[in-house]
Scaffold this motif. Structure first.
Motif: not given
Length: 235
Positions: A86-87, A103-109, A182-184, A207-208
């Motif tokens: 998360v950033g 290489k995280p499984a999921r990223a949240v910006y 996969p990114s939110l 992106f979601e």
């Protein structure tokens, strides 16, 4: 640069937290324990020039605090292969630059400052001026914060190198062309950093995009419960 880190929890899953400008790991004072309660080992950094991490050295402010350097610091400090990264704001820029290697499984910006330099009237000197804000001013600017968040803001401002803000002049990374994982993108209500048109473009690029109604730029402090609820399916 090896960064100072703060950890919560000891779960088998790893979550990484990267703060925004003028802040440090203490901005996640509620998020870290909440993720730990969900089974994560949570690692939050102090970015260069913030908190207990080293200051940038040598050259101009833009060299000491180049956006690429923030990303390199994350790669140097954090483990690859986390389940979640998360950033927030500047942290969204840093994470974007490091995500292909972490290489995280999921990223949240969270309300990422990818196009800060294109905002009309944006001037990094306003951050420097805010460093001297009083408790009353901080509380007035952030009416939804708890008193403890005001205390944290005063402490993190005192531990921050203002040159990291001045170095933002002429630097930006722009909107990403595609998500590396996969990114939110989680936005403040009526975000001043990501326009409605930009949000649609990001959706078209894979992106979601979600919004936390009523929340300002520091989404996780304006509405902690709403922030966690908006991460449904991502945590």
């Amino acid at each position: 640069m090896k960064l100072h880190t703060q950890e919560w929890g000891s779960g088998d899953r790893v979550a990484l937290l990267v703060h925004g400008i003028m802040s440090d790991h203490r901005t996640w004072r509620r998020v870290g324990p909440a993720l730990a309660a969900r089974g994560y080992r949570v690692i939050a950094v102090d970015q260069r020039g913030h908190g207990r991490s080293p200051r940038g050295t040598g050259g101009s402010p833009q060299e000491r605090y180049a956006l690429e350097a923030y990303a390199e610091d994350l790669v140097e400090t954090l483990p690859a292969g986390a389940e979640l990264a998360v950033g927030h704001s500047l942290g969204g820029i840093s994470l974007l630059g490091a995500v292909e290697r972490l290489k995280p499984a999921r990223a949240v910006y969270v309300d990422p400052a990818w196009q800060f330099g294109r905002i009309e009237g944006a001037d990094p000197r306003m951050f420097v001026e805010f460093r001297h804000a009083t408790r009353e001013q901080i509380a007035g600017f952030n009416p939804r914060w708890e008193a403890a968040d005001v205390d944290v803001e005063l402490a993190t401002l005192a531990a921050w190198d203002e040159e990291s803000a001045l170095a933002l002049s002429g630097q930006e990374c722009g909107l990403p062309a595609a998500p590396a994982v996969p990114s939110l993108v989680l936005l403040a209500d009526r975000s001043f950093l990501v326009s409605a048109g930009d949000a649609e473009l990001l959706r078209a690029r894979g992106f979601e995009v979600r919004t936390v109604p009523g929340a300002g730029h520091t989404v996780h402090r304006d509405d902690h419960d709403g922030f966690l609820a908006a991460l449904d399916g991502w945590i």
